[in-house]
Enzyme design. Sequence first.
Site, PDB file in Angstrom:
ATOM      1  N   SER A 195      28.690  12.963 -14.995  1.00 24.72           N
ATOM      2  CA  SER A 195      29.614  13.579 -14.040  1.00 24.72           C
ATOM      3  C   SER A 195      30.851  12.688 -13.870  1.00 24.72           C
ATOM      4  CB  SER A 195      28.881  13.809 -12.716  1.00 24.72           C
ATOM      5  OG  SER A 195      29.611  14.672 -11.889  1.00 24.72           O
ATOM      6  N   HIS A 242      22.747  20.044 -12.365  1.00 22.65           N
ATOM      7  CA  HIS A 242      23.548  18.803 -12.416  1.00 22.65           C
ATOM      8  C   HIS A 242      22.713  17.561 -12.083  1.00 22.65           C
ATOM      9  CE1 HIS A 242      27.556  17.080 -12.716  1.00 22.65           C
ATOM     10  NE2 HIS A 242      27.421  16.438 -11.560  1.00 22.65           N
ATOM     11  N   ASP A 273      24.614  24.473 -13.940  1.00 16.32           N
ATOM     12  CA  ASP A 273      25.230  23.411 -13.142  1.00 16.32           C
ATOM     13  C   ASP A 273      26.243  24.045 -12.192  1.00 16.32           C
ATOM     14  OD1 ASP A 273      26.968  21.324 -12.289  1.00 16.32           O
ATOM     15  OD2 ASP A 273      26.431  20.140 -14.050  1.00 16.32           O
TER      16      ASP A 273
END
Lengths: 278, 278
Positions: free
Chosen positions: A147, A256, A223
């Site tokens: 991320s 995620h 996600d």
Amino acid sequence: MKTISTAKSHGGVQGVYSHRSEACDCDMTFAVFVPPQAKKAPCPVVWYLSGLTCTHQNVMDKGEYRRVAAEAGLIVVCPDTSPRGEGIPDEKDNWQFGSGAGFYLDATQEPFAKNYRMYSYITEELPALIKENFPTDMDRQAIFGHSMGGHGALTIALKHPERFKSCSAFAPIANPMTAGWSKPAFEKYLGADESSWREYDACALIEDGHRFTEFLVDQGKADGFLDDGLRPWLLEAACKDAGIPLTLRMRDGYDHSYFFISTFMEDHLRWHAERVVL
Amino acid sequence: MKTISTAKSHGGVQGVYSHRSEACDCDMTFAVFVPPQAKKAPCPVVWYLSGLTCTHQNVMDKGEYRRVAAEAGLIVVCPDTSPRGEGIPDEKDNWQFGSGAGFYLDATQEPFAKNYRMYSYITEELPALIKENFPTDMDRQAIFGHSMGGHGALTIALKHPERFKSCSAFAPIANPMTAGWSKPAFEKYLGADESSWREYDACALIEDGHRFTEFLVDQGKADGFLDDGLRPWLLEAACKDAGIPLTLRMRDGYDHSYFFISTFMEDHLRWHAERVVL
């Protein structure tokens, strides 16, 4: 450097350490896994950069990297994501800025410029400390992250293609200077002049001529941050235009979280091992 | 049963669920991993019982069980370690009693007898709920656990040898009725008459004639609780006298943490898989 804890795991040693950082002007904590092979010879170093809200501990607890790192003989370094502590400017209720959200850049704006210097910390200060204190072969380094840390890995690799033999990412922020959840942070850290943001944005760096041998990216299709924050298709387009090989794997059903990261951790570590292990 | 969260991981689904427990007279939370094989056929069930201070979450985050469970086709159930919540009697600053320290027994003493009934919960109520809500083959079950949960696994297997095809433990409390860190809890839950403690003590159960096919135990030699709490040599002696095969592996340098557990998780799951997978 102070040792906070060490524990044997998968034949190696998982340690947590702290030190006074000059770059961030505060104490910083990080985790290092040293594989059993390090008893005999210096080992390659893999840098894992974590995402928003994380410390060194999230991936240490949930990343499931030690088994493969111990097998392949990789030192894995997991830094924190920002300066922390009393006296460090922060926005307490904003998880996308301040503590846990350093974005791996050197802030130029007050009151952040004194402490929020994660780019210098990750690329200069911490590597020197790691080299001094662990049995590393710094000629064989790889970098990856998740991320915000995927963004960090991509941008740092693009700016140091000679240092890293490989770079990969889980669900990276491909184009943070235009993403809804990171643009406000870039403005606060770097000021209103968007041209200064480009050196911390993977897509912009590629547009501006930076290159890297190849990238590996895994991205969950379930996600929740895909459209507003991550947008791997922008990285795909930039890589295509620049002729940088990108393996982008869109993964059905994955979100995620570390449930996603840990699933593909082995793939990434083996991919790095192929590129850094002699 | 209420679904708190689900996430895809290693091709399966890691879920967290809660329900109103009659046995404990409170809401209870637990984690279940369902492997990809469950789409095609019911899967064996492996019970993991956690140690003192833990909830379902410690092993879910740090146990590294999903990769192998997904490979071998095992459902892994991770219950909580005690009743919890407002109105549940507790000793707030005592980590060896009350919340997080149910010791997998049915308390008989007030004010604990109403809620602290983890034995009934784990052996009756939760299995019924799991059977009803997940694609299980309850004829193929295994049980293992860590520390207090290793004690739980051993005692429950000894009392239900027909139900479980295998039982193993990481650093189990071998003889809790005499161990410094558990004896006070046994007295508070079960009263002063020590004969009633024997049905929740692996060594005493074996002395009293209970049997199981075989046990696998891993124990770290650097475990700080080895001498006062765990004492696997007592289990070794009891098994030897009773003719129960015990594989006890003393592991150099390992402590009591999930860094130890996760290192040997694969071994244990593959050992169980050999015994429960068709």
